[in-house]
Design a protein around this motif. Structure first.
Motif, mmCIF file in Angstrom:
data_model
loop_
_atom_site.group_PDB
_atom_site.id
_atom_site.type_symbol
_atom_site.label_atom_id
_atom_site.label_comp_id
_atom_site.label_asym_id
_atom_site.label_seq_id
_atom_site.Cartn_x
_atom_site.Cartn_y
_atom_site.Cartn_z
ATOM 1 N N SER A 15 -0.727 129.709 -30.082
ATOM 2 C CA SER A 15 -0.672 130.005 -28.645
ATOM 3 C C SER A 15 -1.621 131.058 -28.176
ATOM 4 O O SER A 15 -2.662 131.076 -27.515
ATOM 5 N N LYS A 16 -1.222 132.426 -28.600
ATOM 6 C CA LYS A 16 -1.776 133.592 -28.513
ATOM 7 C C LYS A 16 -3.201 133.899 -28.828
ATOM 8 O O LYS A 16 -4.059 133.983 -28.002
ATOM 9 N N LEU A 17 -3.430 133.549 -30.211
ATOM 10 C CA LEU A 17 -4.744 133.601 -30.712
ATOM 11 C C LEU A 17 -5.609 132.583 -30.137
ATOM 12 O O LEU A 17 -6.834 132.757 -29.797
ATOM 13 N N ASN A 18 -5.193 131.461 -30.012
ATOM 14 C CA ASN A 18 -5.910 130.275 -29.565
ATOM 15 C C ASN A 18 -6.305 130.477 -27.952
ATOM 16 O O ASN A 18 -7.659 130.384 -27.732
ATOM 17 N N ASP A 19 -5.261 131.034 -27.095
ATOM 18 C CA ASP A 19 -5.649 131.142 -25.874
ATOM 19 C C ASP A 19 -6.457 132.404 -25.618
ATOM 20 O O ASP A 19 -7.116 132.558 -24.505
ATOM 21 N N GLU A 20 -6.594 133.385 -26.545
ATOM 22 C CA GLU A 20 -7.244 134.582 -26.052
ATOM 23 C C GLU A 20 -8.652 134.654 -26.766
ATOM 24 O O GLU A 20 -9.327 135.574 -26.687
ATOM 25 N N VAL A 21 -8.718 133.803 -27.737
ATOM 26 C CA VAL A 21 -9.981 134.085 -28.715
ATOM 27 C C VAL A 21 -10.602 132.432 -28.964
ATOM 28 O O VAL A 21 -11.658 132.175 -28.408
ATOM 29 N N THR A 22 -9.917 131.678 -29.678
ATOM 30 C CA THR A 22 -10.570 130.575 -30.524
ATOM 31 C C THR A 22 -10.866 129.647 -29.074
ATOM 32 O O THR A 22 -12.033 129.083 -29.293
ATOM 33 N N ARG A 23 -10.117 129.314 -28.095
ATOM 34 C CA ARG A 23 -10.548 128.342 -27.341
ATOM 35 C C ARG A 23 -11.743 128.634 -26.207
ATOM 36 O O ARG A 23 -12.616 127.954 -26.198
ATOM 37 N N TYR A 24 -12.031 129.999 -26.310
ATOM 38 C CA TYR A 24 -13.005 130.565 -25.535
ATOM 39 C C TYR A 24 -14.290 130.465 -26.213
ATOM 40 O O TYR A 24 -15.502 129.860 -25.982
ATOM 41 N N VAL A 25 -14.074 130.682 -27.633
ATOM 42 C CA VAL A 25 -15.478 130.706 -28.609
ATOM 43 C C VAL A 25 -15.816 129.021 -28.497
ATOM 44 O O VAL A 25 -17.210 128.642 -28.341
ATOM 45 N N LEU A 26 -14.785 128.067 -28.676
ATOM 46 C CA LEU A 26 -15.365 126.889 -28.665
ATOM 47 C C LEU A 26 -15.925 126.276 -27.491
ATOM 48 O O LEU A 26 -16.693 125.391 -27.673
ATOM 49 N N GLU A 27 -15.300 126.584 -26.493
ATOM 50 C CA GLU A 27 -15.887 126.209 -25.201
ATOM 51 C C GLU A 27 -17.332 126.508 -24.884
ATOM 52 O O GLU A 27 -18.107 125.982 -24.750
ATOM 53 N N GLU A 28 -17.599 127.864 -25.313
ATOM 54 C CA GLU A 28 -18.878 128.473 -25.018
ATOM 55 C C GLU A 28 -19.799 127.740 -26.137
ATOM 56 O O GLU A 28 -20.998 127.646 -25.503
ATOM 57 N N LYS A 29 -19.542 127.834 -27.299
ATOM 58 C CA LYS A 29 -20.368 127.502 -28.499
ATOM 59 C C LYS A 29 -20.476 126.021 -28.940
ATOM 60 O O LYS A 29 -21.598 125.482 -29.420
ATOM 61 N N ILE A 30 -19.430 125.324 -28.592
ATOM 62 C CA ILE A 30 -19.292 123.720 -28.974
ATOM 63 C C ILE A 30 -19.336 122.937 -27.611
ATOM 64 O O ILE A 30 -20.337 121.907 -27.506
ATOM 65 N N VAL A 31 -18.439 123.242 -26.970
ATOM 66 C CA VAL A 31 -18.231 122.264 -25.843
ATOM 67 C C VAL A 31 -19.472 122.020 -24.797
ATOM 68 O O VAL A 31 -20.068 121.045 -24.216
ATOM 69 N N LYS A 32 -19.952 123.276 -24.640
ATOM 70 C CA LYS A 32 -20.991 123.276 -23.640
ATOM 71 C C LYS A 32 -22.269 122.837 -24.157
ATOM 72 O O LYS A 32 -23.296 122.428 -23.457
ATOM 73 N N ARG A 33 -22.492 122.469 -25.547
ATOM 74 C CA ARG A 33 -23.502 121.690 -25.893
ATOM 75 C C ARG A 33 -23.700 120.408 -25.290
ATOM 76 O O ARG A 33 -24.770 119.636 -25.303
ATOM 77 N N ASP A 34 -22.499 119.672 -24.971
ATOM 78 C CA ASP A 34 -22.608 118.388 -24.423
ATOM 79 C C ASP A 34 -22.651 118.309 -22.884
ATOM 80 O O ASP A 34 -22.281 117.382 -21.993
ATOM 81 N N ALA A 86 -20.656 137.216 -21.454
ATOM 82 C CA ALA A 86 -19.444 138.055 -21.209
ATOM 83 C C ALA A 86 -18.312 137.520 -21.597
ATOM 84 O O ALA A 86 -17.284 138.190 -21.960
ATOM 85 N N VAL A 87 -17.898 135.979 -21.528
ATOM 86 C CA VAL A 87 -16.846 135.213 -22.203
ATOM 87 C C VAL A 87 -16.723 135.585 -23.642
ATOM 88 O O VAL A 87 -15.526 135.949 -24.189
ATOM 89 N N LEU A 88 -17.874 135.349 -24.415
ATOM 90 C CA LEU A 88 -17.700 135.901 -25.707
ATOM 91 C C LEU A 88 -17.509 137.238 -26.149
ATOM 92 O O LEU A 88 -16.771 137.534 -27.221
ATOM 93 N N ARG A 89 -18.023 138.226 -25.255
ATOM 94 C CA ARG A 89 -17.574 139.418 -25.562
ATOM 95 C C ARG A 89 -16.177 139.805 -25.370
ATOM 96 O O ARG A 89 -15.408 140.404 -26.100
ATOM 97 N N VAL A 90 -15.462 139.143 -24.367
ATOM 98 C CA VAL A 90 -14.054 139.436 -24.372
ATOM 99 C C VAL A 90 -13.158 138.831 -25.507
ATOM 100 O O VAL A 90 -12.295 139.263 -26.097
ATOM 101 N N ALA A 91 -13.669 137.578 -25.827
ATOM 102 C CA ALA A 91 -13.163 136.930 -27.166
ATOM 103 C C ALA A 91 -13.407 137.714 -28.276
ATOM 104 O O ALA A 91 -12.051 137.845 -29.136
ATOM 105 N N LYS A 92 -14.480 138.466 -28.472
ATOM 106 C CA LYS A 92 -14.744 139.218 -29.794
ATOM 107 C C LYS A 92 -13.647 140.618 -29.500
ATOM 108 O O LYS A 92 -13.163 140.902 -30.825
#
Length: 225
Positions: free
Chosen positions: A103-122, A131-137
């Motif tokens: 919940s916490k780690l996924n909602d604050e980090v992992t899902r943002y990284v996947l959205e930006e780096k993987i999902v957006k490829r499609d 900016a989103v990746l900086r917040v996730a980091k």
């Protein structure tokens, strides 16, 4: 043989794969991109989420928690210690930290990284938002400080023995490691723990994962990283 609908970098799917590998359960793997919401996926799971375990009778087990409990009920070994502690207090701590991760780690980090780096490829024309990746980091740095504190006082995430909570955290960190989002040189005690769990035979299937046109970050598959 049961089959698993999964995506290689989906941490929930990775957790189920680790659990099955630890228990010696072979899986027939079917890769899916859940964000595409294909009719075939929606027919099985209207929520379009993973993982989905399909048993030999074509019955679908949908969602992470349902999969965890089903695998534990059907496949947990009786001759050796499983991933669920017998002690109620230790088990409660395991579930607390699993919830922290999924919940916490996924909602604050992992899902943002996947959205930006993987999902957006499609998505045509979409590019990662720095900016989103900086917040996730920044969020990941805070989580790593907490994990370092835990591992400075414990052999494993919940105490003296490895539990499912360790696999939950390893599933997320291995996804982020594949994408090059973890600086292991600054990971302290968490790096030492990850080195141990990464060396387990159950981890080999994850280390062989490859995403089309996106090779893993250097050192991802190395046991000495």
């Amino acid at each position: 043989m049961p089959s698993l609908l999964h995506h290689p970098l989906d941490p929930a799917s990775r957790l189920i794969r680790l659990m099955c590998a630890e228990y010696g359960v072979p899986l027939d793997m079917e890769e899916i991109k859940p964000w595409l919401r294909t009719p075939e996926l929606l027919e099985v799971n209207p929520a379009a989420t993973l993982p989905i375990l399909i048993d030999d009778n074509d019955q679908s087990v949908i969602g992470l928690l349902a999969n965890i409990h089903t695998i534990e009920a059907l496949y947990a070994p009786s001759a050796v210690a499983g991933l669920m502690p017998d002690d109620a207090i230790v088990r409660a701590e395991m579930w607390r930290l699993i919830e922290w991760v999924i919940s916490k780690l996924n909602d604050e980090v992992t899902r943002y990284v996947l959205e930006e780096k993987i999902v957006k490829r499609d998505h045509r024309g979409a590019t990662p938002d720095p900016a989103v990746l900086r917040v996730a980091k920044a969020n990941l740095n805070e989580h790593m400080l907490y994990f370092n504190w835990l591992f400075a006082n414990r052999s494993w995430l919940t105490g003296d023995d490895m539990t499912l909570a360790d696999f939950a955290l390893a599933a997320h960190l291995s996804t982020l490691d594949y994408l090059g989002d973890i600086d292991w040189g600054k990971a302290g005690e968490t790096r030492d723990w990850y080195s141990r769990i990464k060396s387990r035979p159950a981890f080999r299937t994850l280390l062989n994962d490859r995403v089309l046109a996106m090779p893993p970050h250097q050192g991802y598959a190395d046991l000495d990283f």
